[in-house]
Design a protein around this motif. Structure first.
Motif, PDB file in Angstrom:
ATOM      1  N   ALA A  62       0.845  -1.202   0.000  1.00 29.44           N
ATOM      2  CA  ALA A  62       0.000   0.000   0.000  1.00 29.44           C
ATOM      3  C   ALA A  62       0.875   1.244   0.000  1.00 29.44           C
ATOM      4  N   SER A  63       0.404   2.293  -0.660  1.00 28.15           N
ATOM      5  CA  SER A  63       1.122   3.569  -0.629  1.00 28.15           C
ATOM      6  C   SER A  63       0.810   4.275   0.687  1.00 28.15           C
ATOM      7  N   LEU A  64       1.835   4.801   1.310  1.00 30.28           N
ATOM      8  CA  LEU A  64       1.665   5.421   2.632  1.00 30.28           C
ATOM      9  C   LEU A  64       1.757   6.944   2.580  1.00 30.28           C
ATOM     10  N   ASP A  65       1.776   7.489   1.367  1.00 33.66           N
ATOM     11  CA  ASP A  65       2.049   8.929   1.203  1.00 33.66           C
ATOM     12  C   ASP A  65       1.158   9.833   2.064  1.00 33.66           C
ATOM     13  N   GLN A  66      -0.100   9.449   2.236  1.00 40.37           N
ATOM     14  CA  GLN A  66      -1.027  10.311   2.984  1.00 40.37           C
ATOM     15  C   GLN A  66      -0.708  10.347   4.475  1.00 40.37           C
ATOM     16  N   HIS A  67       0.076   9.373   4.933  1.00 38.09           N
ATOM     17  CA  HIS A  67       0.217   9.202   6.379  1.00 38.09           C
ATOM     18  C   HIS A  67       1.621   9.467   6.907  1.00 38.09           C
ATOM     19  N   ILE A  68       2.569   9.814   6.005  1.00 42.42           N
ATOM     20  CA  ILE A  68       3.949   9.927   6.504  1.00 42.42           C
ATOM     21  C   ILE A  68       4.351  11.366   6.759  1.00 42.42           C
ATOM     22  N   GLU A  69       5.317  11.508   7.662  1.00 39.27           N
ATOM     23  CA  GLU A  69       5.923  12.810   7.972  1.00 39.27           C
ATOM     24  C   GLU A  69       7.364  12.551   8.403  1.00 39.27           C
ATOM     25  N   LYS A 282      19.957  10.478   1.734  1.00 38.84           N
ATOM     26  CA  LYS A 282      19.769   9.793   0.459  1.00 38.84           C
ATOM     27  C   LYS A 282      20.549  10.499  -0.645  1.00 38.84           C
ATOM     28  N   ALA A 283      21.159   9.709  -1.523  1.00 40.42           N
ATOM     29  CA  ALA A 283      21.980  10.273  -2.593  1.00 40.42           C
ATOM     30  C   ALA A 283      21.119  10.981  -3.636  1.00 40.42           C
ATOM     31  N   TYR A 284      19.908  10.476  -3.858  1.00 34.68           N
ATOM     32  CA  TYR A 284      18.980  11.083  -4.832  1.00 34.68           C
ATOM     33  C   TYR A 284      17.581  10.602  -4.460  1.00 34.68           C
ATOM     34  N   PRO A 285      16.532  11.294  -4.906  1.00 31.23           N
ATOM     35  CA  PRO A 285      15.171  10.982  -4.442  1.00 31.23           C
ATOM     36  C   PRO A 285      14.757   9.522  -4.589  1.00 31.23           C
ATOM     37  N   GLY A 286      15.119   8.906  -5.722  1.00 29.62           N
ATOM     38  CA  GLY A 286      14.661   7.541  -5.971  1.00 29.62           C
ATOM     39  C   GLY A 286      15.620   6.462  -5.507  1.00 29.62           C
ATOM     40  N   VAL A 302      10.052   3.115   6.144  1.00 25.21           N
ATOM     41  CA  VAL A 302       9.139   2.906   5.019  1.00 25.21           C
ATOM     42  C   VAL A 302       9.989   2.536   3.807  1.00 25.21           C
ATOM     43  N   GLU A 303       9.664   1.412   3.194  1.00 19.50           N
ATOM     44  CA  GLU A 303      10.421   0.971   2.023  1.00 19.50           C
ATOM     45  C   GLU A 303      10.196   1.934   0.854  1.00 19.50           C
ATOM     46  N   TYR A 304      11.209   2.052   0.002  1.00 22.77           N
ATOM     47  CA  TYR A 304      11.114   2.988  -1.133  1.00 22.77           C
ATOM     48  C   TYR A 304       9.941   2.660  -2.040  1.00 22.77           C
ATOM     49  N   SER A 305       9.553   1.371  -2.087  1.00 20.56           N
ATOM     50  CA  SER A 305       8.434   0.963  -2.950  1.00 20.56           C
ATOM     51  C   SER A 305       7.088   1.418  -2.389  1.00 20.56           C
ATOM     52  N   GLU A 306       7.076   1.868  -1.140  1.00 22.59           N
ATOM     53  CA  GLU A 306       5.817   2.280  -0.500  1.00 22.59           C
ATOM     54  C   GLU A 306       5.596   3.793  -0.580  1.00 22.59           C
ATOM     55  N   ILE A 307       6.531   4.498  -1.231  1.00 19.63           N
ATOM     56  CA  ILE A 307       6.407   5.956  -1.369  1.00 19.63           C
ATOM     57  C   ILE A 307       6.333   6.310  -2.854  1.00 19.63           C
ATOM     58  N   GLN A 308       5.396   7.138  -3.221  1.00 20.95           N
ATOM     59  CA  GLN A 308       5.272   7.573  -4.615  1.00 20.95           C
ATOM     60  C   GLN A 308       6.453   8.497  -4.977  1.00 20.95           C
ATOM     61  N   PRO A 309       6.889   8.481  -6.261  1.00 22.47           N
ATOM     62  CA  PRO A 309       8.024   9.320  -6.678  1.00 22.47           C
ATOM     63  C   PRO A 309       7.851  10.793  -6.314  1.00 22.47           C
ATOM     64  N   GLU A 310       6.619  11.322  -6.467  1.00 20.82           N
ATOM     65  CA  GLU A 310       6.435  12.766  -6.177  1.00 20.82           C
ATOM     66  C   GLU A 310       6.662  13.077  -4.697  1.00 20.82           C
ATOM     67  N   THR A 311       6.354  12.108  -3.813  1.00 19.35           N
ATOM     68  CA  THR A 311       6.622  12.306  -2.380  1.00 19.35           C
ATOM     69  C   THR A 311       8.123  12.217  -2.115  1.00 19.35           C
ATOM     70  N   GLY A 319      16.122  23.409  -0.024  1.00 17.80           N
ATOM     71  CA  GLY A 319      16.409  22.552  -1.175  1.00 17.80           C
ATOM     72  C   GLY A 319      16.712  21.110  -0.802  1.00 17.80           C
ATOM     73  N   GLU A 320      16.730  20.815   0.514  1.00 20.94           N
ATOM     74  CA  GLU A 320      17.045  19.453   0.959  1.00 20.94           C
ATOM     75  C   GLU A 320      15.823  18.547   0.818  1.00 20.94           C
ATOM     76  N   LEU A 321      16.060  17.264   0.606  1.00 19.78           N
ATOM     77  CA  LEU A 321      14.953  16.303   0.509  1.00 19.78           C
ATOM     78  C   LEU A 321      14.219  16.236   1.848  1.00 19.78           C
ATOM     79  N   VAL A 322      12.894  16.246   1.787  1.00 19.46           N
ATOM     80  CA  VAL A 322      12.102  16.138   3.022  1.00 19.46           C
ATOM     81  C   VAL A 322      12.276  14.748   3.628  1.00 19.46           C
ATOM     82  N   TYR A 323      12.267  13.715   2.750  1.00 21.54           N
ATOM     83  CA  TYR A 323      12.446  12.339   3.225  1.00 21.54           C
ATOM     84  C   TYR A 323      13.825  11.852   2.808  1.00 21.54           C
ATOM     85  N   SER A 324      14.826  12.267   3.604  1.00 14.80           N
ATOM     86  CA  SER A 324      16.212  12.022   3.204  1.00 14.80           C
ATOM     87  C   SER A 324      16.929  11.031   4.108  1.00 14.80           C
ATOM     88  N   ALA A 325      16.272  10.579   5.198  1.00 16.94           N
ATOM     89  CA  ALA A 325      16.956   9.748   6.195  1.00 16.94           C
ATOM     90  C   ALA A 325      17.021   8.289   5.743  1.00 16.94           C
TER      91      ALA A 325
END
Length: 502
Positions: A62-69, A282-286, A302-311, A319-325
């Protein structure tokens, strides 16, 4: 051992009676061995395991985009962003805890080196360093050195016990390797090896796979099998007996791992954390790594497959990635937290699906090596316990200094023996330069500094510093300052003594 009749009944009620289809063709010794294997299975839980595997395989993540921070800033420390005084305080706190025998390290070493093209445990792999050291030897020497640093600072005589979780595949060769190498100078009683459980691989329709006529296809239950293994092997009792309160847990394949890292341990202890994770940006978003964040207010990976590319591509004001950890399988736990997990949460750990090519015997008893994934291996992950933490923290480190995993054979684009070797050599070149010494290549030219060789596209000078000489670059300035050193340079204890005498 159960009787054949008992096993038959259990398999029938689990819908797995096909497991005994070749029983008439087995000789007496094969039957005894197979019955032994089946008796050790969790036959009561087999039905749930197989049905759960088939269900999980059929439902996409399942995509978790609506629920992550992101993890809140107050729970984060950083080698790059924290001030020098804080870093020094955390390091002192960590060394103090080590000096008082309150810190242990635990190695996750259940996997074989199959993707590396070898049939032995990854820790025995030699990436081609000038010294020829294996991952196990490098890690052992880092334990030696961190004990020495803590003793020197606090006048102690401390021990950092080393717990090594193996699997059925890796226990015997790992024990043999350590014994043959005299435990690399560590006291054997301070190295505790134990085995994680094995679970059967299952077809997509929920049937246990037969690897041979009288053998199940078994696999370790993932590095999250740690928590059951701690219970099965009474490891928590051993920690309590030794007075270990804090545990640094890491994965065998990271050549840059800082064993019992005092800065990380000191940060976690100072924050009163029961659970902590080291991360790299993270070296790059994807980039295909899990992200440490919060889901519905609860910390987890959260596994990378559970986050949509736009998130994944979201950026903050700087300019830093929001989800970079990026998660690097490098964790801190208190013993009390692990005790809690063992007593209250072990049955709530999530199961993850891995699709694998599993060798099997067909209905005629012929051996088949599939070219496409044909089976499901259910795995638990070590980070599955994060949601149970009462005080979870994150510590960001610099990738070039602390993370270069060995996962693939040479020829792969990344994470191979060449990238691992080059990462370590490049780091040691940086240490020598930071100590205000100059390295020369074979032509007498000054060696230029490379920030990182992890991509394998640069070839750092052959400069290797033994962990017995320096744990993380400390102590090199008084030894090397002002010197011009030709490469290849292997700075071991003998060479260090010679330089001191000059």
């Amino acid at each position: 051992m159960l009787s054949l009749e008992q096993v038959k009944q259990s398999l029938e009620s689990a819908g797995q009676s096909h497991i005994l289809q070749f029983w008439p063709e087995l000789c007496e010794a094969e039957r005894d061995r197979f019955l032994q294997e089946l008796s050790q299975l969790d036959l009561k839980g087999l039905k749930d395991h197989c049905e759960g595997a088939a269900r999980a395989a059929a439902s996409p993540p399942a995509s978790l985009d609506q629920h992550i921070e992101p993890v809140p800033p107050e729970s984060i420390g950083s080698v790059r962003k924290s001030d020098k005084d804080s870093l020094a305080e955390w390091e002192n706190e960590g060394l103090l805890q080590i000096s008082e025998n309150r810190v242990g390290v635990l190695l996750l070493a259940g996997g074989q080196g199959t993707r590396l093209g070898v049939q032995y445990p990854k820790g025995m792999y030699n990436v081609g360093l000038p010294s020829g050291k294996t991952l196990y030897q490098i890690q052992t020497e880092r334990i030696h050195k961190i004990q020495e640093l803590a003793d020197r600072k606090y006048g102690s005589k401390c021990t950092v016990p080393w717990y090594i979780m193996t699997s059925e595949f890796t226990l015997a060769p790992t024990e043999k390797f350590f014994k043959e190498n005299n435990y690399f100078g560590l006291e054997p009683s301070n190295i505790v090896m134990f085995e994680q459980r094995m679970i059967p691989a299952v077809t997509f329709d929920g049937k246990v796979i037969l690897q041979g006529k009288g053998q199940l296809a078994m696999a370790p239950d993932g590095n999250g099998g740690l928590y059951q293994a701690l219970v099965d092997n009474k490891v928590l009792e051993d920690m309590k007996k030794r007075g270990v309160e804090y545990l640094h847990v890491y994965c065998v394949d990271n050549i840059l791992v800082k064993m019992a890292d005092p800065v990380f341990i000191g940060f976690c202890v100072s924050k009163g954390a029961d659970c902590g994770a080291k991360v790299v940006e993270k070296a790059y978003p994807g980039e295909p790594v899990g992200v440490v964040c919060r889901v519905r207010g609860v910390s987890q990976v959260v596994e990378y497959s559970e986050i949509q590319p736009e998130t994944a591509e979201l950026r903050g004001p700087g300019g830093e990635l929001v989800y970079s950890a990026g998660n690097i399988c490098n964790h801190f736990f208190t013993r009390a937290f692990l005790q809690d997990v063992a007593e209250k949460f072990i049955d709530q750990l999530e199961q993850h699906v891995a699709f694998k090519k599993v060798p099997f015997v067909d209905l005629c008893g012929n051996q088949v090596k599939p070219t496409e994934p044909n089976g499901i291996k259910m795995e638990k992950f070590v980070f599955d316990v994060f949601p149970f933490s009462r005080n979870f923290v994150v510590f960001e480190v610099v990738r070039e200094d602390e993370f270069s995993p060995l996962k693939n054979a040479d020829g792969a684009a990344a994470d191979n023996p060449t990238t691992a070797r080059n990462s370590l050599l490049a780091q040691h070149c940086r240490w020598v330069t930071a100590a205000r010494a100059t390295l020369l290549d074979e032509h007498g030219n000054t060696v230029p500094l490379t920030a990182s060789a992890s991509a394998g596209d640069s070839h750092p000078a052959l400069c290797e510093i033994s962990p017995l000489v320096s744990y993380f670059g400390e102590g090199l300035e008084q030894l090397l300052k002002g010197r011009t050193l030709p490469t290849p340079l292997i700075l071991d204890q003998q060479r260090a003594k010679e330089l001191q005498a000059q």
